[in-house]
Design a protein around this motif. Structure first.
Motif: not given
Ligand code: NDP
Length: 312
Positions: A151-152, A174, A179, A199, A238
Motif C-alpha cells: 500500500g502507499g 507500492h 505515495l 517501488w 490498501i
C-alpha cells in the motif's frame, strides 16, 4: 414486536455519536454494534487528531468512552450483526444474525468500512498465519521478524511505522513510484531506518508452508522482473470497502458501495427515515472527527423526522 424510535446499525465514532445525541433527545436508541464494537478505531493505536486530547488517546479507549457516554443517557446495545433489512415500508424491519427481528421508525446506518484484501490465492486462509490487515492487532507477534506491507496511503505508512516497534525490517511494497500518503506520514516513514520501499512492485503470490507465510512472489511492473522475497508477515494496507452488503440493493449506493447522501449537507438517503453517517457514506474525509460530526447530524435529522411525522 416493540417498535424503536431509532435503531443505529454500527458502532464506530459515527454510531456512538448518533446514539449520544439520540439518547439525549429521549429517543431511547438501540445500537446494533456488531461483534467487534467500536469499529476501525479499536484497531488503531494513538489517535492524535481527535480534538480534546492534547496528548493523544488510544483508539480503543476513545471508543469505549464514546460508548459509555451514550449509555449514560439510556442507549441500549446489542452485540450482533444485522444481516437483513426491509426498508420497503415503515416501521423498518431489521433482522439480526441470531434471527431476532426489530422494528424502527427511523434507521441510522453507520456500519463503516472494512479493510480490503488483494484477492490472492490462500490470502484469506492465511489470515492469522502471517497475513494481516491490522498492525495494531498482530504487530506484537512479529518481534525481530521481517514484514512486508502493501500500500502507499496513510494507512500503509502508519502501519509500517508502527510495525517497526517490533520487526527487524519492514518493506513497503507500492504499485507506483509515488505515495498517496500525506506528506507528514511519508516523511515519518522515510526517516525510519527500519523501513525500505520497493517501488512499482506488485504481489503475485503468497508463499507458505505448514507454519504459515514464508515469502512473497513479487513483480516489478516496470521491468517485468519477478522475484521471491522471504518474509514472516504480510500486512495489507490498501484501503477499505464500505459495509453495505446487508442493504442488498435497497438503498442508493455508488459504484464502490458507499451510500449516496441524497440531500447534502444532510445525511439523508433516498429512503425517508433512513440516515447514513460515518465512513459508510464518506470515502473522502474518513476521519473519526468527521464521522462523529455526521453521526450527530444523523441523530438530529432522525429526531426532526420523527417530530414531523408526529405533527402530520
Ligand atoms: P487509500 O485509498 O488512501 O490508499 C490505498 C493505497 O493502497 C494506495 O496507495 C493504493 O495505490 C494502494 N492500493 C489500492 N488497491 C491496491 C491493489 N489492488 N494493489 C496494490 N495496491 C493497492 O487508503 P488508506 O487506507 O491508506 O487511507 C484511507 C483514508 O484514511 C485516507 O483519507 C487517509 O488519509 C486516512 N487515514 C488517515 C490516517 C491518519 O491521519 N492518522 C491514518 C490512516 C488513514 P495507488 O496509490 O496506486 O492508488
Amino acid at each position: 414486536m416493540e417498535t424503536k424510535k431509532v435503531i443505529i446499525v454500527g458502532s464506530g465514532p459515527a454510531g456512538y455519536t448518533a446514539a449520544l445525541y439520540a439518547s439525549r433527545a429521549s429517543l431511547e436508541p438501540l445500537v446494533i454494534e456488531g461483534m467487534e464494537p467500536g469499529g476501525q478505531l479499536t484497531t488503531t493505536t494513538d489517535v492524535e487528531n481527535f480534538p480534546g486530547f492534547p496528548e493523544g488517546v488510544m483508539g480503543p479507549e476513545l471508543m469505549s468512552k464514546m460508548k459509555a457516554q451514550a449509555e449514560r443517557f439510556g442507549t441500549q446495545y446489542l452485540s450482533t450483526y444485522v444481516n437483513d433489512v426491509d426498508l420497503s415500508k415503515r416501521p423498518f424491519k431489521v433482522t439480526c444474525d441470531n434471527g431476532n427481528e426489530y422494528l424502527a421508525e427511523t434507521l441510522i446506518i453507520s456500519t463503516g468500512a472494512s479493510a480490503k484484501y488483494l484477492g490472492l490465492p490462500n490470502e484469506m486462509e492465511l489470515i492469522g498465519k502471517g497475513v494481516s490487515a491490522c498492525a495494531t492487532c498482530d504487530g506484537f507477534f512479529y518481534r525481530d521478524k521481517v514484514i512486508h506491507v502493501v500500500g502507499g496511503g496513510d494507512t500503509a505508512m502508519e502501519e509500517a511505522t508502527f510495525l517497526t516497534k517490533f520487526a527487524s525490517k519492514v518493506y513497503v511494497l507500492h504499485r507506483r513510484d509515488t505515495l498517496r500518503a500525506s506528506k507528514a506520514m511519508q516523511e515519518r516513514a522515510f526517516k525510519n531506518e527500519k523501513i525500505e520501499f520497493l517501488w512499482n512492485t506488485e504481489v503475485e503470490e503468497i508463499l507458505f508452508d505448514d507454519t504459515g507465510v514464508t515469502g512473497l512472489r513479487v513483480k516489478n511492473n516496470q521491468t517485468g522482473e519477478v522475484s521471491e522475497r522471504a518474509t514472516d508477515g504480510f500486512f495489507l494496507a490498501i484501503g477499505h470497502k464500505p459495509n453495505t452488503d446487508f442493504l442488498k440493493g435497497q438503498i442508493k449506493v455508488d459504484d464502490s458501495g458507499y451510500i449516496i447522501p441524497t440531500n447534502p449537507p444532510h445525511p439523508d438517503t433516498n429512503i425517508p427515515g433512513v440516515f447514513a453517517c460515518g465512513d459508510v457514506q464518506d470515502h473522502y474525509y474518513r476521519q473519526a472527527i468527521s464521522a462523529a460530526g455526521s453521526g450527530c447530524m444523523a441523530a438530529i435529522r432522525a429526531e426532526r423526522f420523527l417530530e414531523d411525522m408526529n405533527d402530520s
